[in-house]
Design an enzyme around this catalytic site. Structure first.
Site, PDB file in Angstrom:
ATOM      1  N   ASP A   1       0.825  -1.215   0.000  1.00 41.82           N
ATOM      2  CA  ASP A   1       0.000   0.000   0.000  1.00 41.82           C
ATOM      3  C   ASP A   1       0.860   1.267   0.000  1.00 41.82           C
ATOM      4  O   ASP A   1       1.983   1.267   0.506  1.00 41.82           O
ATOM      5  CB  ASP A   1      -0.910  -0.027   1.247  1.00 41.82           C
TER       6      ASP A   1
ATOM      7  N   ASN B   1     -11.000  -2.585  -5.305  1.00 41.78           N
ATOM      8  CA  ASN B   1     -10.245  -1.692  -6.201  1.00 41.78           C
ATOM      9  C   ASN B   1     -10.916  -1.518  -7.574  1.00 41.78           C
ATOM     10  O   ASN B   1     -10.620  -0.567  -8.298  1.00 41.78           O
ATOM     11  CB  ASN B   1      -8.798  -2.176  -6.403  1.00 41.78           C
TER      12      ASN B   1
HETATM   13  C1  IPE Z   1      -5.530  -2.742  -0.297  1.00 41.09           C
HETATM   14  O1  IPE Z   1      -5.154  -1.406  -0.461  1.00 41.09           O
HETATM   15  C2  IPE Z   1      -5.475  -3.452  -1.602  1.00 41.09           C
HETATM   16  C3  IPE Z   1      -4.147  -3.591  -2.182  1.00 41.09           C
HETATM   17  C4  IPE Z   1      -3.016  -3.242  -1.637  1.00 41.09           C
HETATM   18  C5  IPE Z   1      -4.109  -4.212  -3.473  1.00 41.09           C
HETATM   19  P1  IPE Z   1      -6.218  -0.235  -0.561  1.00 41.09           P
HETATM   20  O2  IPE Z   1      -5.446   1.023  -0.603  1.00 41.09           O
HETATM   21  O3  IPE Z   1      -7.160  -0.488  -1.666  1.00 41.09           O
HETATM   22  O4  IPE Z   1      -6.991  -0.405   0.829  1.00 41.09           O
HETATM   23  P2  IPE Z   1      -7.960   0.574   1.626  1.00 41.09           P
HETATM   24  O5  IPE Z   1      -9.189   0.755   0.776  1.00 41.09           O
HETATM   25  O6  IPE Z   1      -7.253   1.863   1.846  1.00 41.09           O
HETATM   26  O7  IPE Z   1      -8.246  -0.130   2.903  1.00 41.09           O
HETATM   27  C1  IPE Z   2      -1.638   0.305  -3.383  1.00 47.10           C
HETATM   28  O1  IPE Z   2      -1.410   1.674  -3.381  1.00 47.10           O
HETATM   29  C2  IPE Z   2      -1.845  -0.236  -4.761  1.00 47.10           C
HETATM   30  C3  IPE Z   2      -3.214  -0.691  -5.039  1.00 47.10           C
HETATM   31  C4  IPE Z   2      -4.208  -0.711  -4.193  1.00 47.10           C
HETATM   32  C5  IPE Z   2      -3.496  -1.153  -6.394  1.00 47.10           C
HETATM   33  P1  IPE Z   2      -2.595   2.717  -3.360  1.00 47.10           P
HETATM   34  O2  IPE Z   2      -2.972   3.036  -4.762  1.00 47.10           O
HETATM   35  O3  IPE Z   2      -3.700   2.240  -2.503  1.00 47.10           O
HETATM   36  O4  IPE Z   2      -1.887   3.973  -2.691  1.00 47.10           O
HETATM   37  P2  IPE Z   2      -2.513   4.995  -1.638  1.00 47.10           P
HETATM   38  O5  IPE Z   2      -3.070   4.184  -0.511  1.00 47.10           O
HETATM   39  O6  IPE Z   2      -3.578   5.752  -2.349  1.00 47.10           O
HETATM   40  O7  IPE Z   2      -1.362   5.843  -1.224  1.00 47.10           O
HETATM   41 MG    MG Z   3      -4.101   2.432  -0.537  1.00 44.29          MG
END
Ligand code: IPE
Ligand code: IPE
Ligand code: MG
Length: 246
Positions: free
Chosen positions: A21, A69
């Site tokens: 993340d 996602n």
């Molecule tokens: C969790 O990250 C999913 C992945 C890392 C693929 P998100 O960034 O989508 O999670 P939330 O929604 O903040 O909990």
């Molecule tokens: C994790 O990084 C990757 C995926 C969930 C695909 P994020 O895209 O959630 O990054 P933040 O949480 O917005 O920084």
């Molecule tokens: Mg995230």
């Protein structure tokens, strides 16, 4: 002694799972678009897969794309899918060379055809590899996995292939996307968030949780060693007393 040498003295977690993340915030900090963060995140994926394989970790599960996602802006989803295709193309030979078996988990029917084609090509190429198992959680949600598991078992009961009295942990395990893999020992989440976001709810029942503020594109092998070192210093009691396990 450096950290790599230190962790080599103690047992490793058999199964490491990572919620990768913080890509979006990493890009935002640099005044760039979120996708720039995702691109740089793929470099960390490459590094960490290689480090885990070099250490001799049995099983690594990476959360790459959740069922939730799919609700992100269309363009971000599209670009993530393209990144996935190019990463698979680029890394296929390396996985093969390192004897790694790719095992995608999730509701893969929802993936665009181009992605699933590329994915299954790499699965096919690496299927006989005996080294690390790399589970790539794609279009993955734990609740979706549990619903799927219940439906599959229900279907088998209906067709007299299994009696409902026989349902136990083993049967449940066999019907999850992760079937036959060991339970998660160490769950790492980067970026400072302290939640599990619908990831491996059954499989992390007794996992050690490790949260780090490091954003995923900045996560290096040293950060991985730190997490493993932290894990090795913990006492896993599984409900028993300290005296019983000590
Ligand atoms: C969790 O990250 C999913 C992945 C890392 C693929 P998100 O960034 O989508 O999670 P939330 O929604 O903040 O909990
Ligand atoms: C994790 O990084 C990757 C995926 C969930 C695909 P994020 O895209 O959630 O990054 P933040 O949480 O917005 O920084
Ligand atoms: Mg995230």
């Amino acid at each position: 002694m450096n950290l790599e040498e230190t962790i080599k003295k103690f047992p490793y977690p058999k199964h490491i799972a990572i919620i990768m993340d913080g890509n979006g915030r990493w890009a935002k900090n640099r005044g760039k678009l979120r996708i720039f963060g995702h691109e740089n995140g793929t470099k960390s994926v490459k590094n960490i897969v290689e480090s885990c394989s070099n250490l001799g970790i049995q099983c690594l599960t990476l959360y790459a794309f959740s069922t939730e996602n799919w609700n992100r802006p269309k363009l971000e989803v599209k670009t993530l899918m393209s990144l996935l295709i190019s990463s698979l193309k680029r890394e296929s030979d390396k996985l093969q060379k390192n004897n790694i078996r790719l095992n995608p988990i999730g509701n893969l029917n929802l993936l665009p055809l181009k992605v699933s084609k590329e994915l299954f090509q790499v699965v096919e190429t690496t299927k006989s590899n005996s080294g690390m198992v790399l589970n790539l959680a794609l279009s993955y949600g734990s609740r979706d996995e549990i619903i799927n598991c219940v439906k599959e078992i229900g279907e088998k009961i209906k067709n007299n292939l299994i009696s409902f009295e026989k349902i136990d942990e083993t049967v449940i395990n066999q019907h999850l996307y992760t079937q036959n893999l060991p339970d998660v020992d160490l769950l790492i989440r980067t970026s400072g968030e302290q939640r599990v976001s619908n990831f491996l709810l059954w499989q992390i029942a007794y996992a050690e949780l490790y949260f780090t503020k490091v954003l995923w594109p900045d996560f290096t092998e040293q950060d991985l060693y730190k997490a493993i070192d932290n894990y090795q210093k913990r006492e896993r009691r599984f409900g028993k007393t300290s005296e019983q396990v000590g």
